[in-house]
Design a protein around this motif. Structure first.
Motif, PDB file in Angstrom:
ATOM      1  N   ARG A   7       3.184 -40.107 -20.459  1.00  0.00           N
ATOM      2  CA  ARG A   7       2.809 -39.493 -19.183  1.00  0.00           C
ATOM      3  C   ARG A   7       3.870 -39.766 -18.117  1.00  0.00           C
ATOM      4  N   VAL A   8       4.373 -40.992 -18.072  1.00  0.00           N
ATOM      5  CA  VAL A   8       5.395 -41.321 -17.081  1.00  0.00           C
ATOM      6  C   VAL A   8       6.673 -40.522 -17.352  1.00  0.00           C
ATOM      7  N   LEU A   9       7.061 -40.428 -18.622  1.00  0.00           N
ATOM      8  CA  LEU A   9       8.253 -39.661 -18.980  1.00  0.00           C
ATOM      9  C   LEU A   9       8.104 -38.200 -18.569  1.00  0.00           C
TER      10      LEU A   9
ATOM     11  N   GLY B 260       7.473 -52.059 -14.860  1.00  0.00           N
ATOM     12  CA  GLY B 260       8.683 -52.003 -15.662  1.00  0.00           C
ATOM     13  C   GLY B 260       9.037 -50.592 -16.087  1.00  0.00           C
ATOM     14  N   VAL B 261       9.951 -50.488 -17.039  1.00  0.00           N
ATOM     15  CA  VAL B 261      10.468 -49.203 -17.502  1.00  0.00           C
ATOM     16  C   VAL B 261       9.351 -48.362 -18.127  1.00  0.00           C
ATOM     17  N   LEU B 262       9.283 -47.126 -17.714  1.00  0.00           N
ATOM     18  CA  LEU B 262       8.340 -46.128 -18.224  1.00  0.00           C
ATOM     19  C   LEU B 262       6.877 -46.563 -18.054  1.00  0.00           C
ATOM     20  N   ASN B 263       6.620 -47.311 -17.001  1.00  0.00           N
ATOM     21  CA  ASN B 263       5.259 -47.684 -16.606  1.00  0.00           C
ATOM     22  C   ASN B 263       5.001 -47.178 -15.184  1.00  0.00           C
ATOM     23  N   ASP B 264       3.808 -47.461 -14.686  1.00  0.00           N
ATOM     24  CA  ASP B 264       3.489 -47.158 -13.289  1.00  0.00           C
ATOM     25  C   ASP B 264       2.548 -48.234 -12.757  1.00  0.00           C
ATOM     26  N   HIS B 265       1.969 -47.983 -11.591  1.00  0.00           N
ATOM     27  CA  HIS B 265       1.125 -48.989 -10.935  1.00  0.00           C
ATOM     28  C   HIS B 265      -0.062 -49.420 -11.786  1.00  0.00           C
TER      29      HIS B 265
ATOM     30  N   ASN C 178      -3.668 -58.102   0.863  1.00  0.00           N
ATOM     31  CA  ASN C 178      -3.207 -56.726   0.945  1.00  0.00           C
ATOM     32  C   ASN C 178      -2.358 -56.440  -0.298  1.00  0.00           C
ATOM     33  N   VAL C 179      -2.660 -55.370  -1.019  1.00  0.00           N
ATOM     34  CA  VAL C 179      -2.000 -55.076  -2.291  1.00  0.00           C
ATOM     35  C   VAL C 179      -1.197 -53.789  -2.191  1.00  0.00           C
ATOM     36  N   LEU C 180       0.044 -53.852  -2.667  1.00  0.00           N
ATOM     37  CA  LEU C 180       0.878 -52.661  -2.830  1.00  0.00           C
ATOM     38  C   LEU C 180       1.355 -52.634  -4.283  1.00  0.00           C
ATOM     39  N   ALA C 181       0.624 -51.927  -5.131  1.00  0.00           N
ATOM     40  CA  ALA C 181       1.040 -51.730  -6.515  1.00  0.00           C
ATOM     41  C   ALA C 181       1.719 -50.365  -6.575  1.00  0.00           C
ATOM     42  N   LEU C 182       3.018 -50.384  -6.583  1.00  0.00           N
ATOM     43  CA  LEU C 182       3.795 -49.166  -6.339  1.00  0.00           C
ATOM     44  C   LEU C 182       4.148 -48.404  -7.616  1.00  0.00           C
ATOM     45  N   ASP C 183       4.400 -47.122  -7.431  1.00  0.00           N
ATOM     46  CA  ASP C 183       5.128 -46.322  -8.423  1.00  0.00           C
ATOM     47  C   ASP C 183       6.576 -46.249  -7.954  1.00  0.00           C
ATOM     48  N   LEU C 184       7.512 -46.640  -8.784  1.00  0.00           N
ATOM     49  CA  LEU C 184       8.913 -46.533  -8.413  1.00  0.00           C
ATOM     50  C   LEU C 184       9.289 -45.069  -8.164  1.00  0.00           C
ATOM     51  N   PRO C 185      10.326 -44.810  -7.374  1.00  0.00           N
ATOM     52  CA  PRO C 185      10.728 -43.423  -7.112  1.00  0.00           C
ATOM     53  C   PRO C 185      10.961 -42.641  -8.405  1.00  0.00           C
ATOM     54  N   GLY C 186      10.525 -41.399  -8.403  1.00  0.00           N
ATOM     55  CA  GLY C 186      10.708 -40.551  -9.572  1.00  0.00           C
ATOM     56  C   GLY C 186       9.744 -40.834 -10.698  1.00  0.00           C
ATOM     57  N   HIS C 187       8.774 -41.706 -10.451  1.00  0.00           N
ATOM     58  CA  HIS C 187       7.776 -42.073 -11.457  1.00  0.00           C
ATOM     59  C   HIS C 187       6.398 -41.631 -10.967  1.00  0.00           C
ATOM     60  N   CYS C 188       5.761 -40.762 -11.718  1.00  0.00           N
ATOM     61  CA  CYS C 188       4.377 -40.353 -11.492  1.00  0.00           C
ATOM     62  C   CYS C 188       4.145 -39.851 -10.075  1.00  0.00           C
TER      63      CYS C 188
END
Length: 271
Positions: free
Chosen positions: A179-181, A32-37, A53-63
Motif C-alpha cells: 500500500r505504501v509503495l 521506517g522504509v515502506l511503512n507509515d504512521h 501530545n503525539v505526532l506519528a507522521l507519514d514521511l513526505p511522499g508516503h501515503c
C-alpha cells in the motif's frame, strides 16, 4: 489526526485520537522504509491517552503526506525539525524505527537543545543494505517486499495487544508495504529509503553531539538490524540505555507491550 504545512506540502500526523495540543509534552514517532504512521498504533494511542501530545507522521511522499520522499537521512531530519516548527513544538522526544531511527538521530544532532529523549528502535549503524536487496527494491519491488518480510519477522502471529489474535504478521506487513509503495506513483519510495539508509555515514559524529538520553530498543532475533550492529553508537552515546526484547525487526507488532513499556519507562511515565 492533524495536518501541517511543511515546505508547502501537507504533512499527515496521527495524534492517537486526541486533539493536538502543543502545550503538552510531545513525542514524535518516525516510521521506517515502506511503512507509515500505523506501525506505531499501540504505542501512539497509549501515549496520547496518558498526557502526551503525539505526532506519528507519514514521511513526505508516503501515503497521506505530500511532497517528494526524502532522498537522504539528512534531508529527512531537516523535514522532522521543520514539522516541529510547523506544529509549534519547541521540544520533543523522538522515537524512530529502522530508517526512522537514523532520521531521529540526525535530527537530534542538528538541534540537540530541542530533543529531550531519543529512542532508536530496531537500529544499526552503519545500516548497510545488501546490493541484491537494493537492486530488487529498484527493479522488482514485490520480490524485495517478500525478502524483507522473511528477514523482518520472528513470529507468525502477534500477541493480543497488537493487531488482534489470529493476525498473520507476514501478510499484514506485506499488505502495508504494498500500500505504501502504491501510494506514490511518481517515485519508488522503497529504493529511495533503502539507499538513504545505505548511504548514511554521519552516525558516530551525530551521536557525539547529543545532549539527551538515548534508548537502543533492539530485537534479539532481528536479522535486518542485529543487536551487535549497534555497538559503535552505544559506545559513543553519553547517556545510553539498551533494552533487548524477544522479537525480530518488526518489534512494534511482534513485541508491542515490551516496546511500549520500554518507551514508557524511558520517558519517565509511571507504570
Amino acid at each position: 489526526m492533524s495536518t501541517f504545512d511543511v515546505h508547502h506540502h501537507a504533512t499527515y500526523c496521527y495524534t492517537g485520537g486526541k486533539p493536538f495540543d502543543a502545550a503538552k509534552p510531545t513525542v514524535a514517532f518516525i516510521h521506517g522504509v515502506l511503512n507509515d504512521h500505523s506501525v506505531w498504533i499501540l504505542q501512539s494511542r497509549w501515549f496520547a491517552n496518558h498526557g502526551w501530545n503525539v505526532l506519528a507522521l507519514d514521511l513526505p511522499g508516503h501515503c497521506r503526506s505530500e511532497g517528494p520522499p526524502p532522498a537522504s537521512v539528512e534531508e529527512a531530519a531537516q523535514f522532522v525539525l521543520a514539522l516541529l516548527d510547523a506544529a509549534g513544538v519547541e521540544k520533543a522526544a523522538l522515537v524512530g524505527h529502522s530508517f526512522g531511527s537514523l532520521i531521529a538521530l540526525e535530527a537530534a544532532s542538528r538541534a540537540p537543545g530541542r530533543v529531550t529523549h531519543l529512542a532508536m528502535v530496531g537500529t544499526a549503524y552503519p545500516m548497510t543494505v545488501s546490493p541484491a536487496l537494493l537492486e530488487s527494491a529498484l527493479n522488482d519491488p514485490q520480490r524485495a517486499i517478500a525478502m524483507v518480510n522473511t528477514f523482518s519477522h520472528a513470529l507468525l502471529a502477534p500477541p493480543p495487544s497488537s493487531l488482534g489474535p489470529g493476525t498473520w504478521l507476514y501478510g499484514s506487513s506485506r499488505a502495508l508495504m504494498r500500500r505504501v509503495l502504491a501510494s506514490n506513483r511518481e517515485a519508488n519510495v522503497f529504493h529511495i529509503g533503502f539507499k538513504a539508509c545505505n548511504d548514511y555515514a554521519n552516525g558516530e559524529a551525530a551521536i557525539e553531539k547529543l545532549q539527551c538520553p538515548v534508548l537502543f530498543l533492539l530485537g534479539d532475533a532481528d536479522q535486518m538490524t542485529p543487536p551487535r550492529a549497534t555497538q559503535a553508537l552505544v559506545g559513543k552515546a553519553r547517556q545510553a540505555k539498551v533494552v533487548t526484547v524477544h522479537a525480530g525487526h518488526a518489534l512494534m507488532s511482534e513485541a508491542p507491550d515490551d516496546v511500549l513499556f520500554a518507551l514508557r519507562d524511558f520517558l519517565g511515565l509511571p507504570a
